[in-house]
Design an enzyme around this catalytic site. Structure first.
Site, short mmCIF file in Angstrom:
data_model
loop_
_atom_site.label_atom_id
_atom_site.label_comp_id
_atom_site.label_asym_id
_atom_site.label_seq_id
_atom_site.Cartn_x
_atom_site.Cartn_y
_atom_site.Cartn_z
N LYS A 60 0.84 -1.24 -0.13
CA LYS A 60 0.09 -0.01 -0.02
C LYS A 60 1.01 1.41 -0.09
O LYS A 60 0.60 2.17 -0.54
CB LYS A 60 -1.01 0.20 1.15
N ARG A 74 -9.96 1.16 9.88
CA ARG A 74 -9.38 -0.05 10.15
C ARG A 74 -10.63 -0.93 10.67
O ARG A 74 -10.15 -1.94 11.06
CB ARG A 74 -8.72 0.15 11.33
N ARG A 79 12.00 -8.59 5.53
CA ARG A 79 12.39 -7.21 5.53
C ARG A 79 13.65 -6.98 6.70
O ARG A 79 13.77 -7.44 7.56
CB ARG A 79 11.39 -6.48 5.86
N ARG A 135 13.61 -5.94 12.60
CA ARG A 135 12.61 -5.31 13.71
C ARG A 135 11.72 -6.22 14.38
O ARG A 135 11.56 -7.40 13.83
CB ARG A 135 11.79 -4.34 12.90
N ARG A 181 -0.24 -9.83 13.55
CA ARG A 181 -0.46 -8.64 12.90
C ARG A 181 -1.53 -8.93 11.84
O ARG A 181 -2.67 -8.35 11.52
CB ARG A 181 0.52 -7.82 12.19
#
Length: 216
Positions: free
Chosen positions: A16, A92, A126, A159, A170
């Site tokens: 996104k 959301r 990532r 992270r 998530r």
């Protein structure tokens, strides 16, 4: 072409942010995210809302979630000031979707779809430079030297919220809270489902076609 009013939806890792930046640059509209809107309105006076704190920044400084009614007011303010926008990260939940309907009309509602395991691969792969914040991916955009930032030579780290357990959590949260928002919009004439598993350029081509077909 009139400045389009665009909503982009999709799970974490769907792309996104990348595509929102393309839209903002190509169509000359504001990229509105809840995070940026909150940071830009930290000192907004919300004392009339009968909330625990009198500004959004006080919630953020305390590490507390900003209440929905405050987020709604800030997004409303950001959209009212924008001559066209791509809205990313809001709504959301269904309650926020109902609020958004009262704020503005949408020309295009984009939904990026990516399979769950592909999202897990994207997010767990990532890596971020611990010094300058540049993003890499172990498979899709690796650095020239493993573990070393091309830009500044800093160490690349994963992270905490990019480990597999956190990523799956998530995605569970997204499925529970935000997936119903996508279902809510599916019958809308402005709704367009986009295959987010294509290359970024192919996704962008589909998005441009969708916008150009719906905005005069």
């Amino acid at each position: 072409m009139a400045a389009p009013r665009i909503l982009i939806l999709g799970p974490p890792g769907a792309g996104k942010g990348t595509q929102s930046s393309n839209i903002a640059e190509t169509y000359g509209v504001e990229h509105v995210t809840t995070g940026d809107a909150l940071r830009g309105n930290k000192e907004m006076d919300i004392s009339d809302m009968d909330t625990e704190y009198d500004t959004p920044g006080a919630y953020m400084d305390a590490g507390d979630l900003v209440p929905d009614k405050v987020v709604n007011a800030i997004v409303d303010e950001a959209l009212s000031q924008a001559d066209g926008f791509v809205l990313d990260g809001y709504p959301r939940n269904l309650e926020q979707a109902e609020e958004l309907a009262d704020m503005t009309d949408l020309d295009v509602i984009l939904s990026l779809s990516v399979a769950r395991e592909e999202l897990v691969d994207r997010l767990t792969g990532r890596r971020v430079c611990d010094d300058c914040g540049t993003n890499y991916h172990v498979e899709f955009s690796p650095p020239a030297e493993d573990g070393v930032c091309d830009d500044c030579g800093g160490d690349l780290i994963q992270r905490d919220d990019d480990n597999e357990e956190s990523v799956r959590n998530r995605l569970d949260v997204f499925d529970e809270n935000t997936r119903p928002v996508i279902d809510h919009y599916e019958g809308d004439d402005a709704f367009v489902a986009v295959d987010g598993e294509q290359t970024p350029d192919e996704v962008w081509a589909d998005i441009q076609d969708a916008i150009d077909a719906r905005v005069e």
